[in-house]
Scaffold this active site. Structure first.
Site, PDB file in Angstrom:
ATOM      1  N   CYS A  34      35.210  26.681  46.275  1.00  0.00           N
ATOM      2  CA  CYS A  34      36.254  26.430  45.280  1.00  0.00           C
ATOM      3  C   CYS A  34      37.614  26.882  45.795  1.00  0.00           C
ATOM      4  O   CYS A  34      38.629  26.719  45.116  1.00  0.00           O
ATOM      5  CB  CYS A  34      35.939  27.144  43.977  1.00  0.00           C
ATOM      6  SG  CYS A  34      34.335  26.715  43.309  1.00  0.00           S
ATOM      7  N   CYS A 102      43.695  31.306  38.706  1.00  0.00           N
ATOM      8  CA  CYS A 102      43.797  32.486  39.578  1.00  0.00           C
ATOM      9  C   CYS A 102      43.800  33.762  38.736  1.00  0.00           C
ATOM     10  O   CYS A 102      43.176  34.765  39.094  1.00  0.00           O
ATOM     11  CB  CYS A 102      45.078  32.446  40.415  1.00  0.00           C
ATOM     12  SG  CYS A 102      45.154  31.039  41.531  1.00  0.00           S
TER      13      CYS A 102
END
Ligand SMILES: Cc1ncc(COP(=O)(O)O)c(C=O)c1O
Lengths: 122, 404
Positions: A34, A102
């Protein structure tokens, strides 16, 4: 493209490194496929985080999110640390929508490290 | 800050000053419409267009009459696929192309699928090459077109165009090649290669943006295209619209210069590229080449610096322009479909950087760039948990990652 705070953490990341010992909890979240993996560690004394370190594979925002996370959790109790949310991080770093994941990862990393510490030290 | 270094020539190139100089008069004193047949202004413009057509044709071994001017390779690809599909649909509705083509071909092919055409997307090997036997086996009675690029824009891998041309000819199928990245960098000859249609773009070869050409074979066989832009019947009816004379003059000049300088330039650029690659493999471990070792564009190298995410690396390169196949650099959050097609794992695709060098790249710039890349990769690996694991000999594939 990047906020000043992201750039600052990217150029001078806080608390990069590793911790060892009985009193350390480690969280590893994300996946290489990912494009981001965060490893966040906490050193705990009497229920309080006295040190935190991270290592991150990921974009600048991922690095900044984890760097900021270590900065914030130092000195906090485990329960206080676990209350930090991804939106706190995203807001502080001014992350654009595509980079919200994030900050989610950083929140997950904190929670995973706290959980790991608790499991080891029951 | 130091002077920026441009290593993204595969994305676009600066206009060569000689090209610009050739173009300038056609904006001002020689501004005529090339279709104005009855006065001097028109004649001057037409003369310039004729010359440009000649220059483009000469670079690819074609006749001037076989060049159709377009707005760029995207349009050329569209015209080739849509124009052939519409014109030859009575003969069949099957088209063959490949998974690593540029979106200008892929998306056009997908569009044709919605219009009742059937498209076979050939896979590639780990270097990005198709299997010729598989290509031939894929050809059917109703196949009307094969579209395969000469050189891939992300990894630089070259397809065996001449062999593909021979197969196409043997089966009486038309062959289109998107040669946007190849023309002006490596020899391209439509006769020798047996290509029937070929896409060209000026801005990849030191010409201006917004102009290109489609080569359309006129003999053996005479290719017919259904126009996709209708109007005044310019370009033998295949592409209407007033010709962009200054742009075409630029394209022509770019082709002429490429013809003269390509051989020497390819040698120089290849040497620089290999020097860059060598510097990386000498200073760093876990550097993977994406694409073919040998059969590759001279100025291009696509590398994965394992355990360092591409966007984070580019962020550290500040003044160096490169591009990455990392998802973070695209809006889609998916890593490069080209690298995926090669079987490069997503974890490595996220770490890929394309360096593309060109006419104005100097050795000094290259060395400076190499140094900066090496320093940044080293710094980022120091904070990469994956690099630690790899160094400890842990197989990353053996770990149960929590995908998100
Ligand atoms: C292989 C390939 N085909 C087509 C294109 C599109 O070209 P243009 O920008 O002239 O439309 C490009 C450039 O991005 C390319 O690299």
């Amino acid at each position: 493209m990047y906020s000043d705070k992201v750039i600052d953490h990217y150029n001078a990341p806080r608390n990069v490194g590793k911790l060892d010992g009985e009193d350390v909890g480690t969280g590893i979240v994300g996946a290489p496929e990912c494009g981001d993996v965060m490893k966040l560690q906490v050193k705990v004394e009497e229920g309080r985080i006295v040190d935190a370190k991270f290592k991150t594979f990921g974009c600048g925002s991922a690095i900044a999110s984890s760097s900021l996370a270590t900065e914030w959790i130092k000195g906090k109790t485990l329960d206080e640390a676990a209350q930090i949310t991804n939106s706190d991080i995203a807001e502080e770093l001014n992350l654009p929508p595509v980079k919200i994941h994030c900050s989610v990862l950083a929140e997950d990393a904190i929670k995973a490290a706290v959980k790991d510490y608790k499991e080891r030290n029951q | 800050m130091s002077k920026p270094i441009y290593l993204d020539y595969a994305a676009t190139t600066p206009v060569d000053p000689r090209v610009l100089e050739a173009m300038l008069p056609y904006f001002t004193e020689r501004f005529g419409n090339a279709a104005s047949r009855n006065h001097l202004f028109g004649w001057k413009a037409e003369e310039a267009v004729d010359q440009a057509r000649q220059e483009v044709a000469a670079l690819i071994g074609a006749q001037a009459k076989e060049i159709v001017f377009t707005s760029g390779a995207t349009e050329s690809d569209n015209l080739a696929l849509l124009g052939v599909a519409e014109m030859y649909q009575e003969q069949g509705k099957h088209i063959i192309t490949c998974v690593t083509e540029h979106k200008a071909v892929l998306d056009t092919a997908h569009y044709l699928e919605t219009k009742g055409f059937e498209v076979t997307f050939l896979p590639v090997d780990k270097a990005g090459r198709i299997d010729l036997t598989q290509l031939e086996a894929t050809i059917r009675e109703d196949t009307i077109l094969i579209s395969l690029m000469a050189a891939n824009n992300e990894i630089g891998t070259l397809h065996p165009i001449k062999e593909i041309g021979a197969i196409a000819k043997k089966h009486g199928v038309l062959f289109h090649s998107d040669a946007t990245q190849a023309v002006g960098k490596i020899p391209v000859d439509v006769q020798e290669m047996g290509v029937d249609l070929l896409s060209i773009s000026a801005h990849k070869m030191y010409g201006p943006k917004g102009v290109g050409a489609l080569y359309v074979r006129r003999r053996k066989p005479r290719v017919r295209l259904a126009p996709q832009i209708h109007g005044g019947g310019h370009e033998r009816g295949m592409r209407s619209g007033t010709l962009a004379v200054p742009q075409l003059v630029g394209l022509g000049a770019a082709c002429r210069i490429a013809g003269e300088e390509m051989a020497a330039e390819a040698i120089r650029v290849r040497a620089l590229r290999d020097r860059l690659h060598k510097k990386f493999t000498t200073a760093l471990d876990f550097v993977h080449l994406n694409g073919h070792e040998e059969l590759r564009l001279p100025g291009l190298v696509n590398l994965s610096f394992a355990f360092v995410e591409g966007e984070s690396l580019m962020m550290g390169l500040e003044n160096i322009a490169v591009s990455s196949g990392s998802a973070c650099t695209s809006a889609s959050l998916e890593p490069s479909y080209v690298l995926r097609a090669l079987g490069v794992g997503d974890e490595l695709a996220h770490c890929s950087i394309r360096f593309s060098l060109g006419r104005f790249t100097t050795e000094e710039e290259l060395d400076r760039a190499a140094e900066k890349v090496i320093a940044t990769v080293t710094r980022l690996r120091e904070m990469s948990p994956l690099y630690d694991m790899a160094k400890e000999g842990i197989d990353l594939k053996s770990i149960q990652w929590a995908a998100h």
